[in-house]
Motif scaffolding. Structure first.
Motif, PDB file in Angstrom:
ATOM      1  N   ASN A 124     -31.971  79.573  33.885  1.00 38.07           N
ATOM      2  CA  ASN A 124     -31.809  78.383  33.051  1.00 38.07           C
ATOM      3  C   ASN A 124     -30.838  78.668  31.914  1.00 38.07           C
ATOM      4  N   VAL A 125     -30.598  77.667  31.098  1.00 45.46           N
ATOM      5  CA  VAL A 125     -29.619  77.787  30.005  1.00 45.46           C
ATOM      6  C   VAL A 125     -30.073  78.824  28.985  1.00 45.46           C
ATOM      7  N   ARG A 126     -31.387  78.907  28.742  1.00 44.72           N
ATOM      8  CA  ARG A 126     -31.903  79.867  27.760  1.00 44.72           C
ATOM      9  C   ARG A 126     -31.545  81.301  28.151  1.00 44.72           C
ATOM     10  N   LEU A 183     -32.161  74.139  26.604  1.00 43.49           N
ATOM     11  CA  LEU A 183     -32.381  75.550  26.914  1.00 43.49           C
ATOM     12  C   LEU A 183     -33.198  75.754  28.181  1.00 43.49           C
ATOM     13  N   ASP A 184     -34.104  74.834  28.481  1.00 46.48           N
ATOM     14  CA  ASP A 184     -34.958  74.992  29.658  1.00 46.48           C
ATOM     15  C   ASP A 184     -34.386  74.308  30.898  1.00 46.48           C
ATOM     16  N   LEU A 185     -33.169  73.803  30.786  1.00 45.56           N
ATOM     17  CA  LEU A 185     -32.540  73.133  31.925  1.00 45.56           C
ATOM     18  C   LEU A 185     -32.128  74.167  32.984  1.00 45.56           C
ATOM     19  N   PRO A 186     -32.559  74.001  34.236  1.00 48.05           N
ATOM     20  CA  PRO A 186     -32.169  74.945  35.299  1.00 48.05           C
ATOM     21  C   PRO A 186     -30.661  74.918  35.534  1.00 48.05           C
ATOM     22  N   LEU A 187     -30.107  76.070  35.861  1.00 50.16           N
ATOM     23  CA  LEU A 187     -28.674  76.171  36.137  1.00 50.16           C
ATOM     24  C   LEU A 187     -28.422  76.122  37.640  1.00 50.16           C
ATOM     25  N   GLN A 188     -27.351  75.449  38.011  1.00 48.01           N
ATOM     26  CA  GLN A 188     -26.941  75.356  39.408  1.00 48.01           C
ATOM     27  C   GLN A 188     -25.659  76.175  39.624  1.00 48.01           C
ATOM     28  N   GLU A 189     -25.372  76.515  40.867  1.00 48.48           N
ATOM     29  CA  GLU A 189     -24.173  77.289  41.183  1.00 48.48           C
ATOM     30  C   GLU A 189     -22.899  76.525  40.811  1.00 48.48           C
ATOM     31  N   THR A 190     -22.999  75.197  40.834  1.00 52.23           N
ATOM     32  CA  THR A 190     -21.814  74.381  40.543  1.00 52.23           C
ATOM     33  C   THR A 190     -21.584  74.164  39.053  1.00 52.23           C
ATOM     34  N   ASP A 191     -22.528  74.587  38.209  1.00 51.32           N
ATOM     35  CA  ASP A 191     -22.377  74.404  36.765  1.00 51.32           C
ATOM     36  C   ASP A 191     -21.248  75.276  36.219  1.00 51.32           C
ATOM     37  N   MET A 192     -20.678  74.838  35.101  1.00 46.10           N
ATOM     38  CA  MET A 192     -19.647  75.611  34.418  1.00 46.10           C
ATOM     39  C   MET A 192     -20.075  75.846  32.977  1.00 46.10           C
ATOM     40  N   LEU A 193     -20.092  77.112  32.581  1.00 50.39           N
ATOM     41  CA  LEU A 193     -20.457  77.477  31.220  1.00 50.39           C
ATOM     42  C   LEU A 193     -19.185  77.744  30.421  1.00 50.39           C
ATOM     43  N   TYR A 194     -19.130  77.193  29.220  1.00 47.51           N
ATOM     44  CA  TYR A 194     -17.977  77.415  28.347  1.00 47.51           C
ATOM     45  C   TYR A 194     -18.407  78.317  27.196  1.00 47.51           C
ATOM     46  N   VAL A 195     -17.714  79.455  27.098  1.00 52.11           N
ATOM     47  CA  VAL A 195     -18.132  80.530  26.202  1.00 52.11           C
ATOM     48  C   VAL A 195     -16.968  80.910  25.284  1.00 52.11           C
ATOM     49  N   VAL A 196     -17.278  81.167  24.014  1.00 55.38           N
ATOM     50  CA  VAL A 196     -16.294  81.706  23.085  1.00 55.38           C
ATOM     51  C   VAL A 196     -16.489  83.212  23.014  1.00 55.38           C
ATOM     52  N   CYS A 197     -15.473  83.963  23.399  1.00 55.63           N
ATOM     53  CA  CYS A 197     -15.575  85.432  23.392  1.00 55.63           C
ATOM     54  C   CYS A 197     -14.180  86.035  23.464  1.00 55.63           C
ATOM     55  N   HIS A 198     -14.123  87.340  23.254  1.00 56.21           N
ATOM     56  CA  HIS A 198     -12.870  88.068  23.370  1.00 56.21           C
ATOM     57  C   HIS A 198     -12.564  88.332  24.847  1.00 56.21           C
ATOM     58  N   ASP A 199     -11.322  88.673  25.140  1.00 53.14           N
ATOM     59  CA  ASP A 199     -10.918  88.880  26.520  1.00 53.14           C
ATOM     60  C   ASP A 199     -11.692  89.993  27.207  1.00 53.14           C
ATOM     61  N   GLY A 224     -20.762  87.116  23.572  1.00 52.66           N
ATOM     62  CA  GLY A 224     -20.208  85.779  23.759  1.00 52.66           C
ATOM     63  C   GLY A 224     -21.123  84.714  23.196  1.00 52.66           C
ATOM     64  N   THR A 225     -20.572  83.551  22.918  1.00 49.87           N
ATOM     65  CA  THR A 225     -21.345  82.433  22.386  1.00 49.87           C
ATOM     66  C   THR A 225     -21.208  81.243  23.322  1.00 49.87           C
ATOM     67  N   LEU A 226     -22.334  80.772  23.853  1.00 49.69           N
ATOM     68  CA  LEU A 226     -22.329  79.616  24.731  1.00 49.69           C
ATOM     69  C   LEU A 226     -22.199  78.349  23.896  1.00 49.69           C
ATOM     70  N   ILE A 227     -21.167  77.555  24.151  1.00 48.37           N
ATOM     71  CA  ILE A 227     -20.955  76.341  23.357  1.00 48.37           C
ATOM     72  C   ILE A 227     -21.132  75.062  24.175  1.00 48.37           C
ATOM     73  N   ALA A 228     -21.089  75.176  25.511  1.00 47.02           N
ATOM     74  CA  ALA A 228     -21.235  73.973  26.324  1.00 47.02           C
ATOM     75  C   ALA A 228     -21.609  74.336  27.749  1.00 47.02           C
ATOM     76  N   VAL A 229     -22.343  73.431  28.374  1.00 44.46           N
ATOM     77  CA  VAL A 229     -22.644  73.519  29.805  1.00 44.46           C
ATOM     78  C   VAL A 229     -22.071  72.272  30.448  1.00 44.46           C
TER      79      VAL A 229
END
Length: 339
Positions: free
Chosen positions: A288-290, A316-332, A301-306
């Motif tokens: 899940n998102v949590r 946070l308790d939303l289940p994640l699917q394979e098709t989901d895209m996570l947008y993260v702020v982090c260094h390369d 990294g910091t998760l800013i969007a799903v």
């Protein structure tokens, strides 16, 4: 001398292929005859070839030279005619190089690469976008399309195609079918927003026509001047929209209400802070998102969007699917470890 001048003038008029064939012929002739006429001087074909090349290019090291009358006549023949042929070849090569650079500068060459970005429409916004992409991906190839006389952005990895982007022939010249993503900018020369969006729609329709004809899924992002016009683009399957005027207005409002917040937006949009927004598929162990949020924080990294939702704290308790895209702020380096 008049005869030699006419011969050299005739060589200059020969096609490149004929000059190449004549050059190969004179080199073979000099190599074989030198070896046959003076076997004591040229003990191998390579020695004779070396002497022929140094003679034709007027280098003349002096390590080999003919001593017989026949060998010297061969040398005279190479001096009079061979040097002219090689000179014509060098001239043709220089001419081809100059023509290539001129055609590249004028945007008349066909781009053959793959996995590149195509930017349609030149403006200061386009330049800034290209600068940012090259800063983020230094080795990426970019093709710029616009109706300009000469390339506006000089860079080894930026290729210019001159023409109307609504013409499918011009799009194929930019090899859009092999492009990673296509970005259509609103024409900055058109002051009427409706007409600017109309032109962008026409270009997006041409891209979609090629996509349907060749059965290729082309990823397209379009700059739209007015939000009410977004619905007009739905039938051409545009993936992303950028609201040009609204974005500036909203950022200005944020700066008015909360001074200093624009610095945060600039860091999110640019790589100036060292970090960047990265797109990441969820790992199998993240149920899940949590769990994803916790794992990303521990990795730096910091998760800013799903997908398109920014309210991460409420899902946070939303289940994640394979098709989901996570947008993260982090260094390369963090993104490389995560991916």
């Amino acid at each position: 001398m008049h005869i030699l001048f006419r011969v050299w003038k005739g060589l200059a008029k020969l096609s490149f292929l004929n000059v190449v064939l004549a050059s190969i012929g004179i080199i073979i002739l000099g190599t074989v005859l030198g070896y046959v006429l003076e076997p004591e001087t040229f003990r191998s074909l390579f020695d004779s070839f070396w002497w022929t090349m140094t003679t034709l290019t007027t280098v003349g090291y002096g390590d080999f030279y003919p001593s017989s009358v026949a060998g010297r006549w061969l040398g005279i023949f190479l001096f009079l005619f061979g040097i002219g042929i090689i000179g014509a070849l060098i001239g043709k090569l220089v001419e081809i190089g100059a023509t290539f650079q001129r055609l590249k500068r004028e945007g008349r060459l066909v781009y053959r690469g793959e996995g590149h970005y195509v930017y349609i429409g030149w403006s200061p916004k386009t330049k800034k976008a290209i600068d940012e992409v090259l800063n983020y991906e230094p080795k990426v190839e970019i093709v710029l399309i616009d109706q300009l006389v000469e390339e506006p952005y000089v860079h080894d990895q930026v290729h210019f195609v001159s023409g109307d982007a609504s013409d499918e022939t011009v799009l194929l010249q930019a090899n859009v079918l092999k492009a990673k993503r296509i970005a259509i900018f609103a024409d900055a020369r058109i002051t009427e927003t409706l007409l600017a969006d109309g032109k962008s729609l026409l270009i997006a329709s041409a891209v979609e026509a090629l996509s349907s004809e060749h059965q290729v899924d082309l990823q397209t992002v379009v700059e739209v001047c007015e939000e009410r016009n977004i619905s007009k683009f739905k039938h051409v399957r545009v993936d992303d929209f950028i609201l040009a005027n609204d974005s500036v207005s909203l950022l200005m409002a944020k700066a008015t209400l909360h001074p200093g917040t624009t610095a945060i937006f600039r860091q999110l949009l640019s790589k100036q802070s060292g970090g960047n927004i990265q797109a990441l598929k969820p790992k199998a162990e993240w149920q899940n998102v949590r769990q994803a949020n916790t794992a990303l924080l521990e990795s730096g990294g910091t998760l800013i969007a799903v997908n398109d939702r920014l309210d991460v704290a409420t899902m946070l308790d939303l289940p994640l699917q394979e098709t989901d895209m996570l947008y993260v702020v982090c260094h390369d380096d963090v993104f490389e470890r995560l991916s």
